[in-house]
Scaffold this motif. Sequence first.
Motif, PDB file in Angstrom:
ATOM      1  N   GLU A   8       0.907  -1.211  -0.147  1.00  0.00           N
ATOM      2  CA  GLU A   8       0.012   0.063   0.014  1.00  0.00           C
ATOM      3  C   GLU A   8       0.807   1.255  -0.052  1.00  0.00           C
ATOM      4  OE1 GLU A   8      -2.891   2.484   2.919  1.00  0.00           O
ATOM      5  OE2 GLU A   8      -2.390   0.326   3.610  1.00  0.00           O
ATOM      6  N   LEU A   9       0.891   1.845  -1.141  1.00  0.00           N
ATOM      7  CA  LEU A   9       1.688   3.072  -1.206  1.00  0.00           C
ATOM      8  C   LEU A   9       0.829   4.187  -1.671  1.00  0.00           C
ATOM      9  CD1 LEU A   9       4.837   1.371  -2.944  1.00  0.00           C
ATOM     10  CD2 LEU A   9       4.619   2.237  -0.600  1.00  0.00           C
ATOM     11  N   PRO A  10       0.288   5.222  -0.699  1.00  0.00           N
ATOM     12  CA  PRO A  10      -0.451   6.188  -1.051  1.00  0.00           C
ATOM     13  C   PRO A  10       0.207   7.186  -1.890  1.00  0.00           C
ATOM     14  CG  PRO A  10      -0.161   5.970   1.279  1.00  0.00           C
ATOM     15  CD  PRO A  10       0.601   4.943   0.690  1.00  0.00           C
ATOM     16  N   GLU A  11      -0.553   8.011  -2.822  1.00  0.00           N
ATOM     17  CA  GLU A  11      -0.145   9.072  -3.472  1.00  0.00           C
ATOM     18  C   GLU A  11       0.130  10.354  -2.863  1.00  0.00           C
ATOM     19  OE1 GLU A  11       0.181   8.619  -7.072  1.00  0.00           O
ATOM     20  OE2 GLU A  11      -1.229   6.973  -7.595  1.00  0.00           O
ATOM     21  N   VAL A  13       1.605  10.938   0.091  1.00  0.00           N
ATOM     22  CA  VAL A  13       2.864  11.104   0.631  1.00  0.00           C
ATOM     23  C   VAL A  13       3.818  11.002   0.092  1.00  0.00           C
ATOM     24  CG1 VAL A  13       1.666  10.082   2.729  1.00  0.00           C
ATOM     25  CG2 VAL A  13       3.203   8.705   1.384  1.00  0.00           C
ATOM     26  N   ARG A  14       5.286  11.565   0.479  1.00  0.00           N
ATOM     27  CA  ARG A  14       6.596  11.205  -0.105  1.00  0.00           C
ATOM     28  C   ARG A  14       7.256  10.281   0.543  1.00  0.00           C
ATOM     29  NH1 ARG A  14       7.974  14.729  -4.099  1.00  0.00           N
ATOM     30  NH2 ARG A  14       6.316  16.061  -4.956  1.00  0.00           N
ATOM     31  N   TYR A  15       8.283   9.719  -0.221  1.00  0.00           N
ATOM     32  CA  TYR A  15       8.828   8.521   0.344  1.00  0.00           C
ATOM     33  C   TYR A  15      10.408   8.867   0.304  1.00  0.00           C
ATOM     34  CZ  TYR A  15       4.632   6.162  -0.471  1.00  0.00           C
ATOM     35  OH  TYR A  15       3.112   5.850  -0.405  1.00  0.00           O
ATOM     36  N   SER A  16      11.041   8.204   1.466  1.00  0.00           N
ATOM     37  CA  SER A  16      12.678   8.320   1.555  1.00  0.00           C
ATOM     38  C   SER A  16      13.226   6.957   1.275  1.00  0.00           C
ATOM     39  CB  SER A  16      12.988   8.624   2.706  1.00  0.00           C
ATOM     40  OG  SER A  16      12.917   7.722   3.609  1.00  0.00           O
ATOM     41  N   LYS A  17      14.277   6.996   0.956  1.00  0.00           N
ATOM     42  CA  LYS A  17      15.139   5.707   0.418  1.00  0.00           C
ATOM     43  C   LYS A  17      15.242   4.856   1.864  1.00  0.00           C
ATOM     44  CE  LYS A  17      19.723   7.295   1.482  1.00  0.00           C
ATOM     45  NZ  LYS A  17      19.287   8.254   2.515  1.00  0.00           N
ATOM     46  N   GLY A  32       6.342   8.824   9.428  1.00  0.00           N
ATOM     47  CA  GLY A  32       6.055   7.468   9.650  1.00  0.00           C
ATOM     48  C   GLY A  32       7.017   6.531   8.917  1.00  0.00           C
ATOM     49  N   VAL A  33       6.846   5.275   9.116  1.00  0.00           N
ATOM     50  CA  VAL A  33       7.291   4.349   8.303  1.00  0.00           C
ATOM     51  C   VAL A  33       6.435   3.782   7.286  1.00  0.00           C
ATOM     52  CG1 VAL A  33       9.270   3.410  10.023  1.00  0.00           C
ATOM     53  CG2 VAL A  33       7.131   2.349   9.722  1.00  0.00           C
ATOM     54  N   ASP A  34       6.917   3.283   5.946  1.00  0.00           N
ATOM     55  CA  ASP A  34       5.800   3.010   5.106  1.00  0.00           C
ATOM     56  C   ASP A  34       5.430   1.403   5.162  1.00  0.00           C
ATOM     57  OD1 ASP A  34       7.757   1.497   3.658  1.00  0.00           O
ATOM     58  OD2 ASP A  34       8.353   3.215   2.641  1.00  0.00           O
ATOM     59  N   ASP A  35       4.558   0.875   4.472  1.00  0.00           N
ATOM     60  CA  ASP A  35       4.007  -0.238   4.183  1.00  0.00           C
ATOM     61  C   ASP A  35       5.170  -1.155   4.162  1.00  0.00           C
ATOM     62  OD1 ASP A  35       1.877  -2.094   4.703  1.00  0.00           O
ATOM     63  OD2 ASP A  35       1.519  -2.030   2.359  1.00  0.00           O
ATOM     64  N   TYR A  36       6.122  -0.965   3.208  1.00  0.00           N
ATOM     65  CA  TYR A  36       7.235  -1.855   2.966  1.00  0.00           C
ATOM     66  C   TYR A  36       8.067  -2.354   4.238  1.00  0.00           C
ATOM     67  CZ  TYR A  36      11.828  -3.677   0.935  1.00  0.00           C
ATOM     68  OH  TYR A  36      12.788  -4.332   0.976  1.00  0.00           O
ATOM     69  N   ALA A  37       8.311  -1.179   4.900  1.00  0.00           N
ATOM     70  CA  ALA A  37       9.352  -1.116   6.206  1.00  0.00           C
ATOM     71  C   ALA A  37       8.450  -1.835   7.300  1.00  0.00           C
ATOM     72  CB  ALA A  37       9.519   0.221   6.749  1.00  0.00           C
ATOM     73  N   GLN A  38       7.095  -1.703   7.427  1.00  0.00           N
ATOM     74  CA  GLN A  38       6.580  -2.474   8.534  1.00  0.00           C
ATOM     75  C   GLN A  38       6.371  -3.841   8.243  1.00  0.00           C
ATOM     76  OE1 GLN A  38       3.150  -4.052   8.653  1.00  0.00           O
ATOM     77  NE2 GLN A  38       2.622  -3.693   6.769  1.00  0.00           N
ATOM     78  N   LYS A 123       5.578   8.204  -5.309  1.00  0.00           N
ATOM     79  CA  LYS A 123       5.025   6.907  -5.286  1.00  0.00           C
ATOM     80  C   LYS A 123       5.766   6.122  -6.367  1.00  0.00           C
ATOM     81  CE  LYS A 123       1.277   3.623  -6.166  1.00  0.00           C
ATOM     82  NZ  LYS A 123       0.073   3.357  -6.215  1.00  0.00           N
ATOM     83  N   GLU A 124       5.649   6.844  -7.749  1.00  0.00           N
ATOM     84  CA  GLU A 124       6.171   6.074  -8.816  1.00  0.00           C
ATOM     85  C   GLU A 124       7.722   6.136  -8.755  1.00  0.00           C
ATOM     86  OE1 GLU A 124       3.914   8.686  -9.251  1.00  0.00           O
ATOM     87  OE2 GLU A 124       2.352   6.928  -9.344  1.00  0.00           O
ATOM     88  N   ALA A 125       8.533   7.032  -8.232  1.00  0.00           N
ATOM     89  CA  ALA A 125       9.940   7.086  -8.027  1.00  0.00           C
ATOM     90  C   ALA A 125      10.339   5.878  -7.119  1.00  0.00           C
ATOM     91  CB  ALA A 125      10.706   8.290  -7.790  1.00  0.00           C
TER      92      ALA A 125
END
Lengths: 134, 426
Positions: A8-11, A13-17, A32-38, A123-125
């Motif tokens: 689940e990667l909402p549009e 929010v922005r993401y860090s590496k 927060g931390v994203d779905d991948y991290a959790q 999200k795309e990047a």
Amino acid sequence: MKEINELELPEDVRYSKDHEWAKSDGETIRIGVDDYAQDQLGDIVFVEMPEVGDKFGKDDVFGSIESVKAVADLFMPVGGEVTAINTDLEDAPELVNQSPYGDGWMIEIKVDNSSDLEDLMTKEAYLAVLQGSE
Amino acid sequence: MTTESKKTPLYDWHTAQGANMALFGGYTMPLWYPAGIKTEHLSVITHAGIFDTSHMAVVTITGSGAFSLLQKCFSKDLEACIGQKKAPLSSGRSVYGVFLNDKGEVIDDAVLSKIAENHYMVVVNAGMGNLISQLLMDNNEADDVVIIDLTDQLGKMDVQGPLSTKILNHVIKDADKIFNRFPYFSFKGHFDAGVPCEEPVLLNDGTPVLLSRTGYTGEFGFEIFVEKEHTVKLWELILDAGSSTGFIPCGLAARDSLRAGAGLPLSHQDVGPWLFCNNPWTFVLPYNKDQSGFSKKFTGDQALLLQEDAEFTYAFVGFDPRKIATEDADVYLNVDENESIGKILTCATDMAVGRHEEKIFSLASPNRPENFKPRGLSCGFIKVNTPLIEGQSLIIKDDRRKIKVVVTNDIRPDRTARRPIKEMLS
């Protein structure tokens, strides 16, 4: 664990590496931390938080997140001063697993430099980074 | 020498279920299933779980010299080891002990079972079958002793948790009879139909198994040994029998956190190549009545009596679920202290326990506070250069954090492993 296309990667929010997300709400930025991290960490049992008023630069460690499997550092996606922490996580750290972008948020900050947010990934990047690291 | 990892008969089952697999003791084993470690750990406390333990090594020792060989190599005195009265090891009984070298250091820990007169079975850790077989052969002086490493011919699974008998009831023939009188550290039946036994244990289809009331979780349950070809069938039968009762497969990670909370050592990590003394497990040594010496001669006894440069091993428990990474982690007497007094051997989180008004409760504690929802406590073992007393505060530290813990004699309270079987049948 989830496949990348199941994340689940909402549009909005922005993401860090480092797998944190940041969402701007005018003055403040929620982190927060994203779905991948959790998902990678599994059952989260403890979140070590900073205190309100603490100041951090971009990429600084602001806390740690502990699952039954592992402990991971939490990195600031953008620099700033902590204005709020999610105290619900003290008693219910599993909120990070259940709702990483909602009730499982971690801190709010007053950002040093609002253009920092623009340097984070869409999200795309971010998806491209995840796919590349497979 | 091959470096390829070994697989248990359940490997394909584990991977088909989406288990997270990793190398342990030379075998590719499930660390956890999709349910996750926390769910697996808690299910063993409140319901039951099943573990693939086919990686553990099984060695049999037969012949008229078997007894004296084991007396020499194994730490327990087989003439005086059962119950308070220290009765001899009888057929159908098992004991826990260690194999030591001349220096009094642990080669491996083991559960030794007496199958019949002149017939013993030793269960050691993954990959240790060869080494222990060789050790026994090297020490053997009798002509008729036969030592066989059966590891590759057997499957093994552990059913652990308070509902274990209720689940196994559906799988075992005449279960009522089998479960009547079944003390802790005893076993019934044998996986080889050719081995005569007083009370064979058969699956409903007639497959023979060795059913042992032992385990590595601190909770009520059984270890089941079966010939390799029947492993997957038995595993699926048991899972099917428990499917409606919150019974799930559990991986090695939950096994580790459960055993840590139960105060049980992991061989080569909590006990290992250092003098086996001043630790929570010296009850496996054959002390005489006044503890002044040993009731038998065995390998390593002289080194243990001298206790030169001995360190001290203690269990500890923390105040929240946070763990310390054990690589290069140190133990300090207080926060300001710069000088480390020792190292962490194990640090895990027992997810089933929590503190309430300075007392530790488990999810299974009959007197737990109302609406008790444990957050888990870090726990494990430390090895230090100075004696400590129960309740002593310590700081354990890795490069990420320091946490406060206390020395303890017991971590997870109200464990069920030793409960009379009668209480577990109703």
